[in-house]
Motif scaffolding. Structure first.
Motif, PDB file in Angstrom:
ATOM      1  N   SER A  79      -0.086 -16.677   2.989  1.00  0.00           N
ATOM      2  CA  SER A  79      -1.352 -16.751   2.248  1.00  0.00           C
ATOM      3  C   SER A  79      -1.355 -15.809   1.042  1.00  0.00           C
ATOM      4  CB  SER A  79      -2.529 -16.438   3.173  1.00  0.00           C
ATOM      5  OG  SER A  79      -2.438 -15.138   3.676  1.00  0.00           O
ATOM      6  N   ASN A 137       4.923 -15.271   8.763  1.00  0.00           N
ATOM      7  CA  ASN A 137       3.573 -14.906   9.178  1.00  0.00           C
ATOM      8  C   ASN A 137       2.554 -15.337   8.131  1.00  0.00           C
ATOM      9  OD1 ASN A 137       2.582 -12.606   7.470  1.00  0.00           O
ATOM     10  ND2 ASN A 137       4.462 -11.646   8.223  1.00  0.00           N
ATOM     11  N   ILE A 138       1.329 -15.519   8.593  1.00  0.00           N
ATOM     12  CA  ILE A 138       0.297 -16.102   7.738  1.00  0.00           C
ATOM     13  C   ILE A 138      -0.114 -15.124   6.630  1.00  0.00           C
ATOM     14  CG2 ILE A 138      -1.677 -15.407   9.182  1.00  0.00           C
ATOM     15  CD1 ILE A 138      -1.199 -18.782   7.412  1.00  0.00           C
ATOM     16  N   GLY A 139       0.187 -13.840   6.825  1.00  0.00           N
ATOM     17  CA  GLY A 139      -0.063 -12.875   5.756  1.00  0.00           C
ATOM     18  C   GLY A 139       0.784 -13.176   4.532  1.00  0.00           C
ATOM     19  N   TYR A 143     -11.936 -11.045  -4.559  1.00  0.00           N
ATOM     20  CA  TYR A 143     -11.754 -11.736  -3.274  1.00  0.00           C
ATOM     21  C   TYR A 143     -12.237 -13.190  -3.362  1.00  0.00           C
ATOM     22  CZ  TYR A 143     -11.839 -12.419   1.801  1.00  0.00           C
ATOM     23  OH  TYR A 143     -11.621 -12.890   3.074  1.00  0.00           O
ATOM     24  N   LYS A 171       0.805  -1.204   0.000  1.00  0.00           N
ATOM     25  CA  LYS A 171       0.000   0.000   0.000  1.00  0.00           C
ATOM     26  C   LYS A 171       0.849   1.270   0.000  1.00  0.00           C
ATOM     27  CE  LYS A 171      -2.413   1.227   3.679  1.00  0.00           C
ATOM     28  NZ  LYS A 171      -3.465   1.509   4.671  1.00  0.00           N
ATOM     29  N   VAL A 205      -3.271 -14.403  -3.694  1.00  0.00           N
ATOM     30  CA  VAL A 205      -3.541 -12.992  -4.021  1.00  0.00           C
ATOM     31  C   VAL A 205      -2.812 -12.603  -5.309  1.00  0.00           C
ATOM     32  CG1 VAL A 205      -3.363 -10.619  -3.204  1.00  0.00           C
ATOM     33  CG2 VAL A 205      -3.818 -12.461  -1.574  1.00  0.00           C
ATOM     34  N   ASN A 222      -4.128  -4.922  -3.888  1.00  0.00           N
ATOM     35  CA  ASN A 222      -5.061  -5.871  -3.289  1.00  0.00           C
ATOM     36  C   ASN A 222      -5.831  -5.238  -2.142  1.00  0.00           C
ATOM     37  OD1 ASN A 222      -2.600  -5.837  -1.787  1.00  0.00           O
ATOM     38  ND2 ASN A 222      -3.287  -7.647  -0.691  1.00  0.00           N
ATOM     39  N   ILE A 223      -5.407  -4.062  -1.725  1.00  0.00           N
ATOM     40  CA  ILE A 223      -6.127  -3.374  -0.651  1.00  0.00           C
ATOM     41  C   ILE A 223      -7.141  -2.389  -1.215  1.00  0.00           C
ATOM     42  CG2 ILE A 223      -5.847  -1.738   1.255  1.00  0.00           C
ATOM     43  CD1 ILE A 223      -3.244  -3.207   1.930  1.00  0.00           C
ATOM     44  N   THR A 236     -11.094  -4.014  -3.715  1.00  0.00           N
ATOM     45  CA  THR A 236     -11.691  -5.072  -2.894  1.00  0.00           C
ATOM     46  C   THR A 236     -13.019  -5.535  -3.489  1.00  0.00           C
ATOM     47  OG1 THR A 236     -12.673  -3.392  -1.484  1.00  0.00           O
ATOM     48  CG2 THR A 236     -10.594  -4.331  -0.751  1.00  0.00           C
TER      49      THR A 236
END
Lengths: 416, 416
Positions: B228, B223-225, B197, B163, B232, B188-189, B192
């Motif tokens: 995952s 981290n899961i961000g 999504y 971002k 994306v 991706n932010i 939306t």
């Protein structure tokens, strides 16, 4: 005020003093990153039988392992006093909600504080393997949340995760009596506001993959959609996920009514929240209903509620509910029932509102004057009445009402 | 038509016949779930030195391990013929784009087929550890994508993931000359839309956590961000992520210009796409530029481009670019340069458009008539010219233009 909470609440805050020490309090609130908590989750996931010897869950042990706190009589009374109404039977009997985190440290809903209720809905398949009561509608957790909303006049948000079932779930939730002026129901797919998605990412950045796998009780073989789900479930605990509800960056505290097995999941958000400027959400945690063996395999029909349901429930209760009664009428009259292992009496405790009648049945059954068949008959009537009442309410829920509850909108009178 | 692609393209499809066998073709297209491909990724991540003996990446080995295909002369010529213009130097010299997946099986952009270009932007920190040319703006991949867009008159979408840097990245991308009638830049932010999504979730459901960790070259400690994130990055390859661009559920094929090390990431979406009713995206894959040792630690200033940049580049090239020249002028005149290890000549091949001049420099340098200093001087001039040109173009990019490129809008004339 929590350490690390950078934003201040904009509304007055009533600080409730500690009244009494809790039963089962541990020296400190163990958060998700500690080794003890991790080991506890490991144990729960890999050896659930340790916690349920002879099929009965050892909730004391669970509370001790998780590091949360038992709800004692003093806390129940304080909740009732603040709510200005009798405590819900789920609380006063300790039959369902029995543990908590932080309910005794200024984190109690009051009619003065802004507060947000955030009961998680059921997760995707495999997410919550410990919840056996899925078919027993209405969902007791939502009934209790509705009680809290009505008592404290506070808003509730709930995320229904599965798109296909979301509208059907929403109808069940609405049928519990939630106040449309104070309730926002959404799914993580329909509600794609940037603020929500950003909170998901902010949480995700602070949870390791390993922790996430542990939270869901999964493995690396699970798909990344499931493994990355805990931040999605956690983000609604952060009020800024809902700019349409809290446009002025208010910081209401948040209370999450959940089943005890979700503790690891929400311990995670309690750990993360202060790091990104939010209050820790508090938790109120329920037991699981003892399973009627075989209940998972059949569903109750929604058609013709007044006749069919009673018969279905009767069949199920008679066939599956494990009895603590004796093997013959003569022996039963002499020895009475063993209430510790009797399933029907546990269900009656759960479903029957009237305390006097409940005490009466317990005494009569224990002393052998009441037979298992009679207890089961009363239980069948109680469940049927509740299910029928819910289905009548549910039949009144229109598609327009679902649209209204799920609309992204301000809630002008959500407090007080 | 791919097997498993349930939706048909709504526009005519030109099927190009196979013209010639490819160099380095493997018997079958190895997708991400095979053991060989998994082992290859494992190798790349854990033992990068195997693929870069003596600091030089063994691209043949990489292509073989990954199971993609080398771009040969016949394919370059076919692309040029379809594009009705000379092949880009990145292609004709094999100096940058050198490998592909599926470009030779009816998946070529033409002026007839609907086609979508989807160059990935740089990922979050740690996502793409093999991309050393971050500071060498403009981004060569985007320059090449712009060439494809201009040649084939096709739309391009690109997701900028961070971002904070998104607007700055967008300016660099716009400065490469993309056509605003055919280009949608998003993050991706900011973007939306539910359709996007949902595609992320559909992909995520079909990728195990283990695979995702392998794709990012990470571990369970990440981290899961980040873990995952592959879905994306993958979802923009599915045209239905953009209902504002393809409202009639059109199914343009998709071409992803990416660095070879992203192959595992997009092999994943090639594997998943047909399972959810989409074409496999094809790939065109680049080498990485040989690193100027030390380049990562300093950045070129954007101020006063006409004087400062030349000096900065000169210093950097003179100080860091490893020379294949001899240790003394006398020896060099006698033996000439070793072009195989010389970094300046590789950069000249990359940056200098003129083929005749490039061949001339190569010959003179190899035969010892040209000294390393002179080659470096020509390289410095070439880089400076390109950087200056880019910075002038970038200076013309207004905030309004960024708003326009990133607006969620239809692209009425995106094809042809």
């Amino acid at each position: 005020m929590e350490a690390g909470a950078q934003r201040e609440a904009t509304q007055p805050m009533l600080v409730v003093q500690e009244e009494t020490p809790m039963v089962g309090v541990r020296p400190k609130d163990t958060e998700h990153e500690t080794e003890a908590a991790a080991a506890a989750v490991e144990l729960v996931v890999t050896q659930p039988e340790v916690l349920a010897p002879e099929g009965r869950t050892d909730y004391d042990k669970l509370v001790d392992l998780f590091g949360c706190q038992q709800i004692d009589a003093a806390l129940v009374h304080r909740i009732a006093r603040l709510a200005s109404r009798p405590p819900h039977r789920f609380l006063r009997r300790g039959v369902f909600f029995f543990a908590h985190r932080d309910l005794n440290s200024g984190n109690m809903p009051t009619r003065v504080d802004p507060f947000l209720l955030n009961p998680p809905s059921t997760g995707p398949s495999g997410f919550d393997p410990f919840q056996p009561t899925k078919t027993l509608k209405p969902n007791a957790r939502f009934m209790f949340t509705e009680y809290l909303q009505d008592a404290f006049k506070v808003p509730a948000v709930t995320v229904a995760e599965c798109k296909r079932l979301a509208r059907e779930n929403a109808k069940d939730i609405i049928a519990c009596g939630f106040d449309i002026q104070r309730t926002f129901i959404f799914t993580n797919i329909s509600y794609t506001r940037r603020a929500f998605y950003e909170n998901i990412l902010e949480v995700a950045k602070r949870v390791t993959c390993e922790d996430s796998i542990r939270i869901i009780g999964g493995s690396q073989e699970d798909n990344i959609g499931i493994v990355s789900f805990p931040p999605v479930v956690a983000a609604p605990s952060l009020p800024s996920s809902f700019p349409h509800l809290f446009p002025r960056n208010d910081q209401p505290r948040c209370l999450i009514p959940c089943v005890i097995y979700r503790d690891p999941s929400f311990r995670m958000i309690r750990d993360v929240a202060p790091k990104i400027g939010f209050h820790k959400p508090s938790l109120i945690e329920s037991k699981i209903l003892p399973a009627l063996q075989g209940e998972e395999s059949s569903k109750m029909s929604a058609s013709n509620p007044n006749s069919a349901i009673y018969k279905q429930i009767k069949t199920k209760v008679n066939k599956y509910a494990f009895s603590g009664g004796q093997s013959s009428v003569e022996l039963h009259r002499k020895l009475g029932a063993n209430l510790d292992v009797d399933v029907p009496i546990k269900y009656i405790e759960f479903f029957l509102e009237d305390d006097d009648e409940f005490e009466h049945i317990k005494k009569e059954y224990k002393d052998g004057r009441m037979l298992t068949g009679e207890v089961k008959q009363r239980l069948t009537a109680a469940i049927s009445e509740m299910v029928s009442r819910h289905q009548r309410a549910r039949a009144q829920v229109t598609e327009e009402m679902v649209d209204a509850f799920t609309a992204v909108r301000p809630l002008p009178n959500m407090f007080g």
